[in-house]
Design a protein around this motif. Structure first.
Motif, PDB file in Angstrom:
ATOM      1  N   PRO A 179      -8.184   4.773   2.885  1.00  5.04           N
ATOM      2  CA  PRO A 179      -7.736   6.219   3.437  1.00  5.04           C
ATOM      3  C   PRO A 179      -6.344   6.627   2.019  1.00  5.04           C
ATOM      4  CG  PRO A 179      -6.302   3.870   3.196  1.00  5.04           C
ATOM      5  CD  PRO A 179      -7.213   3.351   3.409  1.00  5.04           C
ATOM      6  N   SER A 180      -6.656   7.658   1.897  1.00  5.06           N
ATOM      7  CA  SER A 180      -4.934   8.132   1.657  1.00  5.06           C
ATOM      8  C   SER A 180      -3.679   8.102   1.847  1.00  5.06           C
ATOM      9  CB  SER A 180      -5.083   9.957   0.932  1.00  5.06           C
ATOM     10  OG  SER A 180      -6.921   9.955   0.699  1.00  5.06           O
ATOM     11  N   PHE A 181      -2.347   7.977   1.488  1.00  3.40           N
ATOM     12  CA  PHE A 181      -1.700   8.165   2.059  1.00  3.40           C
ATOM     13  C   PHE A 181      -0.171   8.036   1.552  1.00  3.40           C
ATOM     14  CE2 PHE A 181      -2.554   3.587   0.543  1.00  3.40           C
ATOM     15  CZ  PHE A 181      -1.428   2.847  -0.669  1.00  3.40           C
ATOM     16  N   TYR A 209      -6.127   0.839   7.600  1.00  2.88           N
ATOM     17  CA  TYR A 209      -7.946   1.603   7.314  1.00  2.88           C
ATOM     18  C   TYR A 209      -8.158   0.481   6.075  1.00  2.88           C
ATOM     19  CZ  TYR A 209      -7.984   4.966  10.422  1.00  2.88           C
ATOM     20  OH  TYR A 209      -7.863   6.155  11.795  1.00  2.88           O
ATOM     21  N   GLU A 210      -7.262   0.343   4.810  1.00  4.39           N
ATOM     22  CA  GLU A 210      -8.151  -0.179   3.952  1.00  4.39           C
ATOM     23  C   GLU A 210      -8.442  -1.458   3.725  1.00  4.39           C
ATOM     24  OE1 GLU A 210      -7.475  -0.583  -0.489  1.00  4.39           O
ATOM     25  OE2 GLU A 210      -6.947   1.228   0.775  1.00  4.39           O
ATOM     26  N   ALA A 223      -1.740   2.167   6.880  1.00  3.87           N
ATOM     27  CA  ALA A 223      -2.370   2.679   5.701  1.00  3.87           C
ATOM     28  C   ALA A 223      -3.535   1.155   5.162  1.00  3.87           C
ATOM     29  CB  ALA A 223      -1.713   2.965   4.957  1.00  3.87           C
ATOM     30  N   TRP A 224      -2.728   0.113   5.838  1.00  2.00           N
ATOM     31  CA  TRP A 224      -3.259  -1.434   5.342  1.00  2.00           C
ATOM     32  C   TRP A 224      -4.785  -1.892   6.587  1.00  2.00           C
ATOM     33  CZ3 TRP A 224      -4.854  -3.974   1.153  1.00  2.00           C
ATOM     34  CH2 TRP A 224      -4.388  -5.494   1.246  1.00  2.00           C
ATOM     35  N   VAL A 257      -2.574   8.782   5.727  1.00  2.00           N
ATOM     36  CA  VAL A 257      -1.971   8.130   6.629  1.00  2.00           C
ATOM     37  C   VAL A 257      -0.588   8.449   6.044  1.00  2.00           C
ATOM     38  CG1 VAL A 257      -1.098   6.036   7.384  1.00  2.00           C
ATOM     39  CG2 VAL A 257      -3.514   6.685   7.325  1.00  2.00           C
ATOM     40  N   THR A 276      -9.749  10.114   5.535  1.00  2.00           N
ATOM     41  CA  THR A 276      -8.350  10.131   6.499  1.00  2.00           C
ATOM     42  C   THR A 276      -7.507   9.666   5.820  1.00  2.00           C
ATOM     43  OG1 THR A 276      -9.695   8.508   8.220  1.00  2.00           O
ATOM     44  CG2 THR A 276      -6.870   8.467   7.901  1.00  2.00           C
ATOM     45  N   THR A 289       3.629   3.141   8.857  1.00  2.00           N
ATOM     46  CA  THR A 289       2.474   3.448   8.098  1.00  2.00           C
ATOM     47  C   THR A 289       2.443   3.042   7.672  1.00  2.00           C
ATOM     48  OG1 THR A 289       4.634   5.601   8.264  1.00  2.00           O
ATOM     49  CG2 THR A 289       2.181   5.908   6.453  1.00  2.00           C
ATOM     50  N   SER A 290       3.175   1.615   7.125  1.00  2.00           N
ATOM     51  CA  SER A 290       2.196   1.148   5.594  1.00  2.00           C
ATOM     52  C   SER A 290       1.381  -0.058   6.488  1.00  2.00           C
ATOM     53  CB  SER A 290       3.354  -0.053   4.821  1.00  2.00           C
ATOM     54  OG  SER A 290       4.714   0.934   3.993  1.00  2.00           O
TER      55      SER A 290
END
Length: 474
Positions: A141-143, A129-130, A126-127, A165, A163, A122-123
């Motif tokens: 992203p929101s996560f 997408y960041e 998210a990274w 995550v 998005t 997940t991390s």
């Protein structure tokens, strides 16, 4: 919810609950919470947010009366705060329900699920997408992650973009909702890392675990997508009735996403990732372990299928900084390296020790395990645990955490594990607690040793006590 509310979280120091607390505060609510005990990294995150945590549980923590109470899944009847909530009919809900209603509705939900690797994967996703959002802000992203991602310095972020995550946990939702949390998330796409028997306190057997994951698969719409590990028969069984496209990843020749030519260079892993019959990218990950390469491959596959450019995927994985308590180097003292890892299952223990063997070749590896998770406290995994711990050069086990809460006929006996390890030529011992372990172990450590501390809890603050004792012993 309309307008600012006072929301109280019972069990706020759980990884998901602490993340939710921050998200609710970000939305403008007044957030308070309580727990039996707070420990890093989530206690640090809550302190940085200025969110008050009442310890221990007490009725006074509900004063003034909150507008809504979120009940953590570790909270059961008999908890003094929960009893007051029920007596006074204070509105309450689960973490998963409020997460869906307040944050996921109307967004694209990318859920990372599986017995192992959820938090790291997940991390990573998210990274990715960041990094991609630096060129396309719409991809920001929101996560929500079940741990503190080092690249972000937090376990959550809420944005107005599409998005979201999030880590999909198969553990139960609340005392009044015994289904898995991830069934509340209605994913648009899913990563399925692994399916194995776990959470022996709520699942009777492997078949029950597989049923939960089959229900998750059944929620993915036809327009969605599942990215799934290729070397698990359990995963394959859970995918049999999927209505959406499924892309397998791993080492198998027929997989859509295939790892090729993997090289371990200390704490760095490199490999070629192919998509279909074509090369997709040359990937570099500053982490050790085959399992982390698999996690990164899953994240890369999901992101690519959602339209994230390959350049952003390559850059993100090359700059990924891991997650707190996942192969985290806590200290290097007098040449002794102390590693913290959130080991919760024999498979996680095995993969952690395998990764450390690759990252620190030729160095003595000492495993210090606290049987704390609801899985590791039970004897159903005793033989598997012996096999995993045998990868270390020396093993120290603490007593079973809150052993009295596990029926005697189900309880892990650390002495049995130690006896089996000693019989195999792996020196092992049982010591009562963190203080006893520190006192015994610190004088015996020598330069070049690697100590892997394996626990999903605070473990008596051993992470700070052991480095101090090593310094004092020299």
């Amino acid at each position: 919810m309309n307008g600012s509310k006072h929301i109280h979280l019972i069990g706020i120091c759980g990884t998901a609950m602490a993340s939710l607390a921050g998200m609710l505060q970000f939305e403008g609510h007044r957030v308070t919470g309580s727990d039996a005990a707070a420990y890093p990294p989530m206690s640090d995150q809550l302190a940085a947010l200025g969110i008050a945590v009442g310890q221990p549980y007490a009725e006074k923590n509900l004063e003034p009366r909150p507008d809504l109470v979120v009940v953590g899944n570790a909270i059961s009847r008999g908890n003094v705060e929960l009893e007051r909530v029920l007596d006074e009919r204070i509105p309450f809900c689960s973490m998963a329900a409020i997460l869906h209603d307040e944050f996921l509705a109307g967004r694209e939900s990318l859920v990372v699920a599986g017995t192992h690797g959820k938090t790291t994967t997940t991390s990573m996703l998210a990274w990715i997408y960041e990094v991609a959002s630096r060129r396309d802000p719409a991809l920001a992203p929101s996560f929500l992650i079940g741990g503190v991602a080092e690249n972000f310095g937090t376990s959550f972020k809420v944005r107005t973009t599409r998005t979201f995550v999030l880590e999909g946990d198969e553990y139960d939702t609340a005392f009044f909702d015994k289904g898995p949390k991830f069934l509340h998330y209605f994913p648009d796409a899913v990563i399925l890392t692994h399916v194995e028997y776990d959470h022996a306190d709520i699942y009777a057997d492997l078949a029950a675990v597989k049923t939960a994951f089959k229900r998750l698969v059944n929620l993915v719409p036809r327009r969605g997508r599942i990215v799934a590990f290729d070397a698990s028969g359990n995963v394959s069984e859970c995918l049999e009735r999927a209505f959406c496209p499924v892309e397998r990843y791993g080492f198998a020749a027929g997989s859509h996403w295939r790892i090729m030519n993997m090289r371990h260079e200390g704490a760095v892993t490199r490999w070629t990732l192919t998509r279909g019959s074509e090369d997709f990218a040359e990937l570099t990950l500053p982490m050790a372990g085959e399992h982390n390469a698999l996690n990164a491959t899953a994240a890369a596959a999901m992101a690519a299928g959602q339209g994230v450019p390959v350049t952003a995927i390559v850059e993100a994985l090359a700059t990924f900084q891991s997650v707190k308590r996942r192969l985290e180097v806590r200290a290097v003292v007098q040449g002794v390296t102390i590693i913290d890892d959130f080991a919760h299952h024999p498979t996680a223990v095995r993969e952690t020790l395998r990764a450390l063997r690759g990252a620190y070749p030729g160095q003595r590896l000492i495993a210090v395990l606290e049987p704390r998770s609801n899985t590791l406290r039970r004897n159903v995994f005793e033989a598997d645990l012996v096999e995993s711990l045998a990868l270390a050069d020396r093993v120290v086990l603490a007593a079973v955490f809150k052993s009295e809460s596990i029926p005697l006929n189900e309880r892990l006996e650390p002495e049995h594990v130690v006896a089996a390890l000693n019989a195999r030529g792996v020196p092992a011992a049982v010591l009562a607690d963190a203080d006893a372990i520190v006192t015994s172990l610190a004088p015996r450590l020598r330069e070049g040793d690697v100590v892997a501390i394996l626990s999903n809890g605070g473990f008596g603050n051993i992470y700070e006590k052991l480095p101090r004792a090593i310094s004092a012993a020299r």
